[in-house]
Write a protein that holds these residues in place. Structure first.
Motif, PDB file in Angstrom:
ATOM      1  N   VAL A 125       0.828  -1.210   0.000  1.00  0.00           N
ATOM      2  CA  VAL A 125       0.000   0.000   0.000  1.00  0.00           C
ATOM      3  C   VAL A 125       0.861   1.257   0.000  1.00  0.00           C
ATOM      4  CG1 VAL A 125      -1.988  -1.160   1.026  1.00  0.00           C
ATOM      5  CG2 VAL A 125      -0.393   0.084   2.520  1.00  0.00           C
ATOM      6  N   ARG A 126       2.125   1.143   0.433  1.00  0.00           N
ATOM      7  CA  ARG A 126       3.023   2.291   0.288  1.00  0.00           C
ATOM      8  C   ARG A 126       3.270   2.595  -1.194  1.00  0.00           C
ATOM      9  NH1 ARG A 126       1.440   3.139   4.512  1.00  0.00           N
ATOM     10  NH2 ARG A 126       2.450   2.784   6.517  1.00  0.00           N
ATOM     11  N   VAL A 127       3.356   1.555  -2.013  1.00  0.00           N
ATOM     12  CA  VAL A 127       3.446   1.776  -3.462  1.00  0.00           C
ATOM     13  C   VAL A 127       2.135   2.354  -3.979  1.00  0.00           C
ATOM     14  CG1 VAL A 127       3.780   0.658  -5.703  1.00  0.00           C
ATOM     15  CG2 VAL A 127       5.173  -0.037  -3.748  1.00  0.00           C
ATOM     16  N   ALA A 128       1.022   1.849  -3.488  1.00  0.00           N
ATOM     17  CA  ALA A 128      -0.288   2.330  -3.945  1.00  0.00           C
ATOM     18  C   ALA A 128      -0.479   3.814  -3.679  1.00  0.00           C
ATOM     19  CB  ALA A 128      -1.401   1.528  -3.261  1.00  0.00           C
ATOM     20  N   GLU A 129      -0.019   4.301  -2.532  1.00  0.00           N
ATOM     21  CA  GLU A 129      -0.234   5.703  -2.188  1.00  0.00           C
ATOM     22  C   GLU A 129       0.886   6.613  -2.686  1.00  0.00           C
ATOM     23  OE1 GLU A 129      -0.310   6.567   1.986  1.00  0.00           O
ATOM     24  OE2 GLU A 129       1.361   5.221   2.436  1.00  0.00           O
ATOM     25  N   GLY A 130       1.877   6.041  -3.372  1.00  0.00           N
ATOM     26  CA  GLY A 130       2.949   6.841  -3.950  1.00  0.00           C
ATOM     27  C   GLY A 130       4.083   7.147  -3.010  1.00  0.00           C
ATOM     28  N   ALA A 131       4.116   6.548  -1.825  1.00  0.00           N
ATOM     29  CA  ALA A 131       5.215   6.774  -0.886  1.00  0.00           C
ATOM     30  C   ALA A 131       6.467   6.009  -1.284  1.00  0.00           C
ATOM     31  CB  ALA A 131       4.791   6.378   0.528  1.00  0.00           C
TER      32      ALA A 131
ATOM     33  N   ILE B  72      -4.912  -3.441  -4.274  1.00  0.00           N
ATOM     34  CA  ILE B  72      -4.939  -2.007  -3.976  1.00  0.00           C
ATOM     35  C   ILE B  72      -3.889  -1.264  -4.804  1.00  0.00           C
ATOM     36  CG2 ILE B  72      -4.570  -0.291  -2.161  1.00  0.00           C
ATOM     37  CD1 ILE B  72      -5.660  -2.466  -0.183  1.00  0.00           C
ATOM     38  N   ALA B  73      -2.686  -1.825  -4.892  1.00  0.00           N
ATOM     39  CA  ALA B  73      -1.641  -1.190  -5.688  1.00  0.00           C
ATOM     40  C   ALA B  73      -2.025  -1.123  -7.162  1.00  0.00           C
ATOM     41  CB  ALA B  73      -0.318  -1.936  -5.505  1.00  0.00           C
TER      42      ALA B  73
END
Length: 274
Positions: A200-206, A226-227
């Protein structure tokens, strides 16, 4: 979509999973806050594979919360096992990042996926560090506490942030070789120890990439959906194979596809379009 599940049925399951993930996540976090780390009951199941009382309690609460609402669904959990059913199956990791949880490192979460007809239809991840819930329904975009999220637009590898996973079940030499290659390309990288949260860090652009060579289905399916729904490129084996034996997952910012193509070569995988 599987004829047994129309859009309303899938949406109902997504809403239930969001509610359950938040309730169980908060209770599991509360239990950790009030527990003395030395008093946590831990059984050693093997390398990097710990079970706590909290794991079992959380999984039972998730099972009860979902199956009470949808009694015809199957359930596959990290702790209790189970098999995917002929209709729909919940695939659950009650505490992804158990070692982090035990030590009080807040990079852990809850992963809940709903699989039907060999496709991941719902993905829900509770992020303990932020007390927030990420979710996606196939074809409907990705969200963090109901706000739309998107993968990063990074195109320069020198600006990339990479998260790598590693299990003692795979070669450490291969992990070092991959780390060196990323370093030589100017990329910064981390190893955090909770696949669902890393995805989810990849999903949110972090982060711009998450890759791990061997994961179980309950670690990856929710975060991978999610990603993908957030616009990241996600590559993994077919769901039926992952349910049976696990496997690799790659999720990355689409603008860095050429940089990460060599990982696909390592795994012998091809990108899959949504």
């Amino acid at each position: 979509m599987n004829s047994a599940f129309d859009a309303a049925a899938i949406r109902a399951r997504a809403e239930a999973a969001i509610t359950v993930a938040l309730e169980v996540g908060r209770e599991t976090a509360r239990s950790r806050r009030v527990s003395n780390p030395g008093m946590l009951a831990v059984e050693n199941k093997g390398l990097q594979d710990f079970v706590t009382v909290a794991d079992r309690k959380a999984e039972q609460a998730i099972r009860d919360g979902l199956i009470s609402r949808f009694p015809g669904d199957s359930f596959m959990g990290e702790e209790s096992g189970g098999l995917s059913g002929g209709t729909g199956t919940w695939v659950v990791d009650p505490i992804d990042g158990t070692t982090n949880y035990i030590r009080g490192f807040r990079h852990w979460g809850i992963s809940i996926a709903f699989v039907a007809d060999d496709r991941v239809e719902v993905g829900v991840v509770y992020d303990a560090a932020e007390d927030k819930v990420f979710h996606a329904v196939r074809g409907g975009g990705a969200f963090k506490d109901r706000l739309a999220i998107h993968a990063a637009a990074t195109t320069d590898p020198a600006n990339a942030l990479v998260i790598l996973g590693h299990s003692r079940k795979t070669s450490f030499d291969d992990y070092l070789a991959l780390s060196r290659r990323l370093h030589e390309r100017g990329m910064d990288y981390r190893r955090m120890g909770a696949a669902a949260i890393d995805l989810v860090r990849v999903a949110e652009g972090a982060a711009d990439l998450y890759y791990e060579r061997q994961l179980n289905a309950w670690d990856m399916l929710a975060g991978a959906l999610i990603a993908a729904e957030a616009g990241a490129t996600v590559v993994m084996p077919p769901v039926e194979r992952l349910l049976a034996q696990g496997g690799p997952v790659i999720a990355h910012s689409p603008g860095l596809a050429d940089e990460f193509a060599f990982i696909l070569d390592i795994e012998g995988l091809a990108p899959v379009t949504r």
